[in-house]
Design a protein around this motif. Structure first.
Motif, PDB file in Angstrom:
ATOM      1  N   VAL A 146       0.856  -1.183   0.000  1.00  0.00           N
ATOM      2  CA  VAL A 146       0.000   0.000   0.000  1.00  0.00           C
ATOM      3  C   VAL A 146       0.895   1.236   0.000  1.00  0.00           C
ATOM      4  CG1 VAL A 146      -1.687   1.304   1.357  1.00  0.00           C
ATOM      5  CG2 VAL A 146      -1.848  -1.190   1.229  1.00  0.00           C
ATOM      6  N   TYR A 147       0.456   2.268  -0.714  1.00  0.00           N
ATOM      7  CA  TYR A 147       1.154   3.560  -0.667  1.00  0.00           C
ATOM      8  C   TYR A 147       0.515   4.416   0.408  1.00  0.00           C
ATOM      9  CZ  TYR A 147       2.521   8.310  -1.966  1.00  0.00           C
ATOM     10  OH  TYR A 147       2.993   9.604  -1.941  1.00  0.00           O
ATOM     11  N   ILE A 148       1.353   5.005   1.282  1.00  0.00           N
ATOM     12  CA  ILE A 148       0.837   5.920   2.290  1.00  0.00           C
ATOM     13  C   ILE A 148       1.855   7.028   2.545  1.00  0.00           C
ATOM     14  CG2 ILE A 148       1.607   4.356   4.138  1.00  0.00           C
ATOM     15  CD1 ILE A 148      -0.749   5.597   5.822  1.00  0.00           C
ATOM     16  N   ASN A 149       1.454   8.239   2.237  1.00  0.00           N
ATOM     17  CA  ASN A 149       2.249   9.435   2.536  1.00  0.00           C
ATOM     18  C   ASN A 149       3.708   9.325   2.091  1.00  0.00           C
ATOM     19  OD1 ASN A 149      -0.033  10.590   3.733  1.00  0.00           O
ATOM     20  ND2 ASN A 149       0.492   9.800   5.761  1.00  0.00           N
ATOM     21  N   GLY A 150       3.904   8.904   0.841  1.00  0.00           N
ATOM     22  CA  GLY A 150       5.243   8.874   0.271  1.00  0.00           C
ATOM     23  C   GLY A 150       6.000   7.586   0.473  1.00  0.00           C
TER      24      GLY A 150
ATOM     25  N   ASP B  85      -7.082  11.720  12.944  1.00  0.00           N
ATOM     26  CA  ASP B  85      -7.324  12.140  11.562  1.00  0.00           C
ATOM     27  C   ASP B  85      -8.791  12.572  11.455  1.00  0.00           C
ATOM     28  OD1 ASP B  85      -8.078  12.089   8.805  1.00  0.00           O
ATOM     29  OD2 ASP B  85      -6.404  10.765   8.358  1.00  0.00           O
ATOM     30  N   HIS B  86      -9.025  13.748  10.901  1.00  0.00           N
ATOM     31  CA  HIS B  86     -10.394  14.249  10.800  1.00  0.00           C
ATOM     32  C   HIS B  86     -11.206  13.526   9.719  1.00  0.00           C
ATOM     33  CE1 HIS B  86     -10.265  18.247  13.222  1.00  0.00           C
ATOM     34  NE2 HIS B  86      -9.689  17.242  13.869  1.00  0.00           N
TER      35      HIS B  86
ATOM     36  N   ALA C 223      -8.450  14.194   5.513  1.00  0.00           N
ATOM     37  CA  ALA C 223      -8.050  15.552   5.896  1.00  0.00           C
ATOM     38  C   ALA C 223      -6.728  15.628   6.639  1.00  0.00           C
ATOM     39  CB  ALA C 223      -9.147  16.190   6.741  1.00  0.00           C
ATOM     40  N   GLY C 224      -6.445  14.634   7.464  1.00  0.00           N
ATOM     41  CA  GLY C 224      -5.231  14.673   8.272  1.00  0.00           C
ATOM     42  C   GLY C 224      -5.533  14.964   9.726  1.00  0.00           C
ATOM     43  N   ASN C 225      -4.503  14.950  10.543  1.00  0.00           N
ATOM     44  CA  ASN C 225      -4.669  15.076  11.983  1.00  0.00           C
ATOM     45  C   ASN C 225      -5.047  16.492  12.392  1.00  0.00           C
ATOM     46  OD1 ASN C 225      -3.764  12.489  11.794  1.00  0.00           O
ATOM     47  ND2 ASN C 225      -1.790  12.865  12.761  1.00  0.00           N
ATOM     48  N   GLY C 226      -5.840  16.579  13.458  1.00  0.00           N
ATOM     49  CA  GLY C 226      -6.244  17.868  14.002  1.00  0.00           C
ATOM     50  C   GLY C 226      -6.670  17.726  15.439  1.00  0.00           C
ATOM     51  N   GLU C 227      -6.999  18.847  16.031  1.00  0.00           N
ATOM     52  CA  GLU C 227      -7.501  18.829  17.408  1.00  0.00           C
ATOM     53  C   GLU C 227      -8.948  18.336  17.413  1.00  0.00           C
ATOM     54  OE1 GLU C 227      -5.640  19.452  20.035  1.00  0.00           O
ATOM     55  OE2 GLU C 227      -3.919  19.882  18.721  1.00  0.00           O
ATOM     56  N   ILE C 228      -9.390  17.904  18.573  1.00  0.00           N
ATOM     57  CA  ILE C 228     -10.791  17.518  18.713  1.00  0.00           C
ATOM     58  C   ILE C 228     -11.674  18.757  18.533  1.00  0.00           C
ATOM     59  CG2 ILE C 228     -12.523  16.521  20.253  1.00  0.00           C
ATOM     60  CD1 ILE C 228     -10.408  14.549  19.332  1.00  0.00           C
ATOM     61  N   GLY C 229     -12.683  18.626  17.694  1.00  0.00           N
ATOM     62  CA  GLY C 229     -13.561  19.751  17.402  1.00  0.00           C
ATOM     63  C   GLY C 229     -13.542  20.090  15.926  1.00  0.00           C
ATOM     64  N   LEU C 230     -14.575  20.760  15.479  1.00  0.00           N
ATOM     65  CA  LEU C 230     -14.681  21.107  14.064  1.00  0.00           C
ATOM     66  C   LEU C 230     -13.698  22.218  13.724  1.00  0.00           C
ATOM     67  CD1 LEU C 230     -18.550  21.035  13.591  1.00  0.00           C
ATOM     68  CD2 LEU C 230     -16.887  19.172  13.334  1.00  0.00           C
TER      69      LEU C 230
ATOM     70  N   SER D 118      -3.475  21.170   5.953  1.00  0.00           N
ATOM     71  CA  SER D 118      -2.254  21.279   5.148  1.00  0.00           C
ATOM     72  C   SER D 118      -1.459  19.984   5.068  1.00  0.00           C
ATOM     73  CB  SER D 118      -1.358  22.388   5.706  1.00  0.00           C
ATOM     74  OG  SER D 118      -1.013  22.117   7.049  1.00  0.00           O
ATOM     75  N   GLU D 119      -1.783  18.988   5.887  1.00  0.00           N
ATOM     76  CA  GLU D 119      -1.045  17.719   5.880  1.00  0.00           C
ATOM     77  C   GLU D 119      -2.024  16.542   5.819  1.00  0.00           C
ATOM     78  OE1 GLU D 119       1.823  17.420   8.997  1.00  0.00           O
ATOM     79  OE2 GLU D 119       2.637  19.419   8.629  1.00  0.00           O
ATOM     80  N   PRO D 120      -2.691  16.360   4.688  1.00  0.00           N
ATOM     81  CA  PRO D 120      -3.641  15.248   4.573  1.00  0.00           C
ATOM     82  C   PRO D 120      -2.926  13.902   4.556  1.00  0.00           C
ATOM     83  CG  PRO D 120      -3.304  16.286   2.439  1.00  0.00           C
ATOM     84  CD  PRO D 120      -2.598  17.146   3.447  1.00  0.00           C
ATOM     85  N   ASN D 121      -3.648  12.872   4.903  1.00  0.00           N
ATOM     86  CA  ASN D 121      -3.150  11.508   4.772  1.00  0.00           C
ATOM     87  C   ASN D 121      -3.534  10.979   3.396  1.00  0.00           C
ATOM     88  OD1 ASN D 121      -1.827  10.860   7.295  1.00  0.00           O
ATOM     89  ND2 ASN D 121      -3.843  11.026   8.259  1.00  0.00           N
ATOM     90  N   ILE D 122      -2.515  10.571   2.634  1.00  0.00           N
ATOM     91  CA  ILE D 122      -2.710  10.150   1.246  1.00  0.00           C
ATOM     92  C   ILE D 122      -2.442   8.652   1.155  1.00  0.00           C
ATOM     93  CG2 ILE D 122      -1.945  10.470  -1.134  1.00  0.00           C
ATOM     94  CD1 ILE D 122      -0.934  13.301  -0.063  1.00  0.00           C
ATOM     95  N   LEU D 123      -3.421   7.936   0.689  1.00  0.00           N
ATOM     96  CA  LEU D 123      -3.372   6.478   0.680  1.00  0.00           C
ATOM     97  C   LEU D 123      -3.793   5.950  -0.683  1.00  0.00           C
ATOM     98  CD1 LEU D 123      -3.194   3.869   2.595  1.00  0.00           C
ATOM     99  CD2 LEU D 123      -5.670   4.095   2.779  1.00  0.00           C
ATOM    100  N   MET D 124      -3.059   4.984  -1.193  1.00  0.00           N
ATOM    101  CA  MET D 124      -3.470   4.305  -2.420  1.00  0.00           C
ATOM    102  C   MET D 124      -3.260   2.815  -2.249  1.00  0.00           C
ATOM    103  SD  MET D 124      -2.149   4.596  -6.398  1.00  0.00           S
ATOM    104  CE  MET D 124      -2.576   6.326  -6.601  1.00  0.00           C
ATOM    105  N   PHE D 125      -4.295   2.041  -2.570  1.00  0.00           N
ATOM    106  CA  PHE D 125      -4.112   0.597  -2.559  1.00  0.00           C
ATOM    107  C   PHE D 125      -4.741  -0.014  -3.799  1.00  0.00           C
ATOM    108  CE2 PHE D 125      -7.947   1.191   0.103  1.00  0.00           C
ATOM    109  CZ  PHE D 125      -8.842   0.333  -0.510  1.00  0.00           C
ATOM    110  N   SER D 126      -4.360  -1.234  -4.081  1.00  0.00           N
ATOM    111  CA  SER D 126      -4.796  -1.899  -5.300  1.00  0.00           C
ATOM    112  C   SER D 126      -5.172  -3.343  -4.997  1.00  0.00           C
ATOM    113  CB  SER D 126      -3.674  -1.869  -6.351  1.00  0.00           C
ATOM    114  OG  SER D 126      -2.527  -2.543  -5.860  1.00  0.00           O
TER     115      SER D 126
END
Length: 291
Positions: A3-7, A21-22, A93-100, A106-114
């Motif tokens: 799996v590809y994840i974040n490079g 992760d939001h 979206a990537g990691n963030g604090e609890i709450g909307l 600016s740092e999403p989690n990017i995932l690719m699988f096949s």
């Protein structure tokens, strides 16, 4: 399976995403699924255009182009030894604090699988049924291919796991909209019909491509608001999605259709088959009507 994840490329058992992760906490994520035909990612440019638009709507500060994504795909296919494959390209979206959060991500989690798919040998057929559960309205101005999938999950539970069955949503106003994992078309008296985007459906990549193919073949295509009875009286009916391609319907609410023997699905599938190892976008078919 790799799996590809974040490079990085990792075995699927080693992939880890933070519970903060939001995309996990609030459903803020988008994805695309598409097929690899003999190493070629069919309609990749169209999928990336929709993915980029979805990220912009969700305030995810990222965008992808063909060159960088092809590099990921080729490496992933090589590591897994696949030539014909299913690809899911997911951006959360990537990691963030609890709450909307109102600021951009600016740092999403990017995932690719096949996963491997056998070469296709003609069209598969399905029966279609009207769902009791109604299609929910889009969360925003238009439906995204996003992590918000409860409506689809509940619909799938309603009809069960039979692989030769698809459920068709009606809107709250009783208009045909789309399948659980497909768009819907029917043909009658020289015209190809499909529900309009304004019914709240996902504007499928294969939906758009088939509309372009139909116009190239000289068919009149009409998008609008239609009741169930209009599809019941059709000569042919079929479904579309990026993995299953064109799926002829053999039966819908008591009406039988010719399925894969229908003249229109034969014509469209012939065009589809001719292009799936070469095209990057439906716009390559040419003509202003296909833009």
């Amino acid at each position: 399976m790799y799996v590809y994840i974040n490079g990085q490329y990792a075995k699927k058992e080693e992939v880890v995403i933070s519970p903060f992760d939001h995309g996990f906490l609030y459903g803020l994520g988008v994805f695309e699924t598409f097929r690899i035909y003999n190493g070629h990612p069919f309609l990749l440019d169209d999928h990336l255009k929709r993915l980029n638009a979805g990220m912009k709507m969700l305030n995810i500060d990222a965008a992808f182009n063909r060159k960088e994504v092809i590099k990921i795909i080729n490496e992933l296919l090589a590591k897994n030894g696949y030539t014909h494959a299913y690809i899911r390209f997911n951006v959360s979206a990537g990691n963030g604090e609890i709450g909307l959060q109102t600021e951009s991500y600016s740092e999403p989690n990017i995932l690719m699988f096949s996963k491997p798919l056998p070469p296709l040998n003609g069209m598969t057929e399905k029966k279609a049924v009207i769902l009791e559960i109604k299609r929910n309205t889009p969360e925003g101005g238009e439906r995204l291919k996003s992590h918000h999938y409860l409506n689809n999950v509940l619909a799938k539970r309603e009809i069960g796991s039979a692989p030769d069955m698809e459920g068709i949503f009606l809107t709250q106003d009783g208009f045909l909209s789309e399948g659980i994992v497909s768009n819907v078309f029917w043909y009658n008296d020289g015209i190809l019909f499909t529900p309009a985007i304004e019914t709240g459906i996902l504007n499928g990549i294969t939906r758009r491509f088939v509309i372009a193919l139909a116009r190239e073949a000289g068919l009149t295509v009409r998008e609008g608001f239609y009741k169930q009875e209009e599809a019941e009286n059709a000569e042919e009916m079929f479904l579309t999605n990026s993995i299953q391609e064109i799926v002829p319907v053999t039966r819908f609410f008591g009406t039988d259709y010719p399925g894969r023997e229908g003249n229109i699905v034969k014509i469209l599938y012939k065009y589809y088959e001719a292009h799936r190892e070469t095209l990057w976008s439906r716009t390559q078919l040419g003509g202003p009507a296909n833009d």
